[in-house]
Design a protein around this motif. Structure first.
Motif, PDB file in Angstrom:
ATOM      1  N   ASP A   1     -17.569 -26.774  -4.500  1.00  6.97           N
ATOM      2  CA  ASP A   1     -18.359 -25.970  -3.708  1.00  6.97           C
ATOM      3  C   ASP A   1     -19.127 -26.373  -2.844  1.00  6.97           C
ATOM      4  O   ASP A   1     -19.534 -26.155  -1.528  1.00  6.97           O
ATOM      5  CB  ASP A   1     -18.980 -25.042  -4.784  1.00  6.97           C
ATOM      6  CG  ASP A   1     -17.838 -24.069  -5.326  1.00  6.97           C
ATOM      7  OD1 ASP A   1     -16.711 -24.048  -4.926  1.00  6.97           O
ATOM      8  OD2 ASP A   1     -18.234 -23.179  -6.358  1.00  6.97           O
TER       9      ASP A   1
ATOM     10  N   THR B   1     -17.383 -27.654   0.113  1.00 10.76           N
ATOM     11  CA  THR B   1     -16.781 -26.501   0.889  1.00 10.76           C
ATOM     12  C   THR B   1     -18.147 -26.022   1.824  1.00 10.76           C
ATOM     13  O   THR B   1     -17.954 -25.387   3.012  1.00 10.76           O
ATOM     14  CB  THR B   1     -16.397 -25.459   0.066  1.00 10.76           C
ATOM     15  OG1 THR B   1     -15.240 -26.171  -0.751  1.00 10.76           O
ATOM     16  CG2 THR B   1     -16.013 -24.194   0.660  1.00 10.76           C
TER      17      THR B   1
ATOM     18  N   LEU C   1      -8.191 -23.963  -2.967  1.00  9.24           N
ATOM     19  CA  LEU C   1      -7.947 -22.514  -3.054  1.00  9.24           C
ATOM     20  C   LEU C   1      -7.145 -22.563  -4.237  1.00  9.24           C
ATOM     21  O   LEU C   1      -5.953 -22.701  -4.189  1.00  9.24           O
ATOM     22  CB  LEU C   1      -7.517 -21.684  -2.086  1.00  9.24           C
ATOM     23  CG  LEU C   1      -7.393 -20.330  -2.008  1.00  9.24           C
ATOM     24  CD1 LEU C   1      -8.634 -19.606  -2.205  1.00  9.24           C
ATOM     25  CD2 LEU C   1      -6.557 -19.800  -0.919  1.00  9.24           C
TER      26      LEU C   1
ATOM     27  N   ASP D   1     -13.499 -18.413 -14.797  1.00  9.14           N
ATOM     28  CA  ASP D   1     -14.237 -19.259 -13.875  1.00  9.14           C
ATOM     29  C   ASP D   1     -13.127 -20.380 -13.080  1.00  9.14           C
ATOM     30  O   ASP D   1     -13.476 -21.138 -12.329  1.00  9.14           O
ATOM     31  CB  ASP D   1     -15.461 -20.333 -14.157  1.00  9.14           C
ATOM     32  CG  ASP D   1     -16.641 -18.937 -14.244  1.00  9.14           C
ATOM     33  OD1 ASP D   1     -16.648 -17.999 -13.855  1.00  9.14           O
ATOM     34  OD2 ASP D   1     -17.479 -19.638 -15.325  1.00  9.14           O
TER      35      ASP D   1
ATOM     36  N   ASP E   1     -10.540 -18.967  -7.861  1.00  4.34           N
ATOM     37  CA  ASP E   1     -11.343 -18.362  -6.773  1.00  4.34           C
ATOM     38  C   ASP E   1     -10.818 -16.802  -6.549  1.00  4.34           C
ATOM     39  O   ASP E   1     -11.783 -16.261  -6.285  1.00  4.34           O
ATOM     40  CB  ASP E   1     -11.017 -18.948  -5.477  1.00  4.34           C
ATOM     41  CG  ASP E   1     -11.396 -20.349  -5.540  1.00  4.34           C
ATOM     42  OD1 ASP E   1     -12.408 -20.601  -5.978  1.00  4.34           O
ATOM     43  OD2 ASP E   1     -10.529 -21.231  -5.196  1.00  4.34           O
TER      44      ASP E   1
ATOM     45  N   LEU F   1     -12.302 -11.011  -7.251  1.00  2.80           N
ATOM     46  CA  LEU F   1     -13.465 -12.375  -7.000  1.00  2.80           C
ATOM     47  C   LEU F   1     -14.410 -12.505  -8.004  1.00  2.80           C
ATOM     48  O   LEU F   1     -14.912 -11.493  -8.223  1.00  2.80           O
ATOM     49  CB  LEU F   1     -13.629 -12.366  -5.593  1.00  2.80           C
ATOM     50  CG  LEU F   1     -12.632 -12.754  -4.389  1.00  2.80           C
ATOM     51  CD1 LEU F   1     -11.764 -11.637  -4.379  1.00  2.80           C
ATOM     52  CD2 LEU F   1     -13.555 -12.896  -2.998  1.00  2.80           C
TER      53      LEU F   1
ATOM     54  N   PHE G   1     -17.464 -17.768  -7.079  1.00  2.00           N
ATOM     55  CA  PHE G   1     -16.616 -18.272  -6.038  1.00  2.00           C
ATOM     56  C   PHE G   1     -16.279 -17.462  -5.039  1.00  2.00           C
ATOM     57  O   PHE G   1     -15.625 -17.894  -4.011  1.00  2.00           O
ATOM     58  CB  PHE G   1     -15.180 -18.378  -6.947  1.00  2.00           C
ATOM     59  CG  PHE G   1     -15.434 -19.815  -8.023  1.00  2.00           C
ATOM     60  CD1 PHE G   1     -15.443 -20.987  -7.447  1.00  2.00           C
ATOM     61  CD2 PHE G   1     -15.116 -19.386  -9.031  1.00  2.00           C
ATOM     62  CE1 PHE G   1     -15.623 -21.961  -8.537  1.00  2.00           C
ATOM     63  CE2 PHE G   1     -15.193 -20.278 -10.178  1.00  2.00           C
ATOM     64  CZ  PHE G   1     -15.553 -21.763  -9.606  1.00  2.00           C
TER      65      PHE G   1
ATOM     66  N   ALA H   1     -17.325 -18.605  -1.196  1.00  3.19           N
ATOM     67  CA  ALA H   1     -16.830 -19.769  -0.756  1.00  3.19           C
ATOM     68  C   ALA H   1     -15.963 -19.222   0.616  1.00  3.19           C
ATOM     69  O   ALA H   1     -15.145 -18.493   0.826  1.00  3.19           O
ATOM     70  CB  ALA H   1     -15.748 -20.523  -1.451  1.00  3.19           C
TER      71      ALA H   1
ATOM     72  N   THR I   1     -12.164 -18.708   0.340  1.00  2.00           N
ATOM     73  CA  THR I   1     -11.930 -17.435  -0.475  1.00  2.00           C
ATOM     74  C   THR I   1     -11.946 -16.319   0.477  1.00  2.00           C
ATOM     75  O   THR I   1     -11.067 -15.463   0.436  1.00  2.00           O
ATOM     76  CB  THR I   1     -12.525 -17.504  -1.759  1.00  2.00           C
ATOM     77  OG1 THR I   1     -12.522 -18.685  -2.504  1.00  2.00           O
ATOM     78  CG2 THR I   1     -12.282 -16.379  -2.690  1.00  2.00           C
TER      79      THR I   1
END
Length: 298
Positions: free
Chosen positions: A77, A80, A93, A136, A139, A271, A275, A278, A281
């Motif tokens: 993350d 990202t 993803l 978890d 995504d 979602l 996450f 992101a 996502t």
């Protein structure tokens, strides 16, 4: 000291039944895997796995695997977020979706999405119970129908009715049911998914709701197989319109008891709070919404 590469090794090991399987996944020799595990255990100062008769993690190994998943996700993350600062959509993803819907609709959208965003890689899991696979580890979760209590953030993608239908040949042979109670006299097809009570069909007509307990002659956890049985004239099915509408338009299925309405089963994206921020996502969610508006099966 345990390194991030050690964490990746232990996390991968947690998914394998033996060291040979792990060596195939890592594309190295079994002896190299065994030596790597021994080196990590030596640095950790404790045993992390039982090798035989089956590979299993010790309590300490499970702890490292659990914490390792979180650490690796945080690092991913972080990368990202750094990419997002440069207006790049990148990273892995992770998507989970229902079996048949995921194969027919989600997979093609993923293919187009990755073509537009070449720095994105995708891990797609197709499951007959996608909500139970979420946690978890993913995504975005595509879900159909009733939603159990969940902290996941819900985004509606498309409307989706549930229709009673059967093949014309079946109805010619067995007759068209006129009332909901008539279903007790017919062969019915049940689809086991999302841990629902699939033998209880709730049908509403006006202000009245009928609860019909069917005794299915055919049942399966695969929607594609169930629809194929219905098309072959094996019985009456209660199924999402996204799956049966092409067969209805082709004349292979016809609606039964059209004045009765089953509960809708909207298509939604779920979602997690962590996450959902992101960039990859968010972009994929918009791609899903774009392709699902209007609903392609309508």
């Amino acid at each position: 000291m345990i390194t991030t590469e050690d964490l990746r090794f232990v996390v991968q090991m947690a998914t394998c039944q033996n060291l040979a399987e792990l060596s195939r996944k890592l594309d190295v020799t079994a002896s190299a895997v065994s030596q790597r595990l021994s080196n990590i255990e030596q640095r950790a100062g404790m045993r992390l796995a039982v090798r035989a008769p089956h590979l299993s993690l010790t309590a300490e190994g499970e702890m490292i695997a659990d914490r390792g998943r979180l650490v690796l996700a945080d690092l991913e993350d972080l990368q990202t977020d750094l990419d997002a600062q440069r207006e790049h959509i990148a990273g892995k993803l992770r998507v989970v979706a229902p079996l048949n819907f995921g194969r027919v609709y989600v997979a093609p959208i993923i293919s187009e999405f990755c073509q537009i965003h070449p720095k994105v890689s995708v891990d797609l899991l197709l499951s007959d119970a996608p909500i139970s696979e979420s946690g978890d580890a993913f995504d975005l979760v595509v879900h159909i129908g009733d939603l159990p209590d969940s902290e996941l953030i819900r985004h509606r993608l498309a409307p989706n009715r549930r229709l009673l239908c059967a093949a014309p040949g079946y109805l010619e042979h067995r007759g068209m049911p006129l009332l909901s109670d008539d279903l007790h006299q017919h062969d019915c097809i049940a689809i086991r998914e999302n841990n629902e009570d699939v033998t209880m069909w709730r049908l509403k007509r006006g202000d009245q709701t009928a609860h019909i307990r069917i005794k299915p002659r055919y049942s399966t956890n695969d929607g594609g197989a169930a629809v194929a049985w219905a098309v072959d004239g094996r019985g009456i099915i209660l199924r999402s319109e996204w799956d049966v509408m092409p067969h209805i338009k082709a004349g292979k299925l016809v609606c039964v008891l059209p004045e009765y309405m089953a509960p809708d089963a909207d298509i939604v994206a779920l979602l997690g709070h962590r996450f959902g921020r992101a960039a990859r996502t968010t972009a994929f969610l918009e791609a899903l919404k774009g392709r699902m508006t209007p609903a392609p099966w309508r």
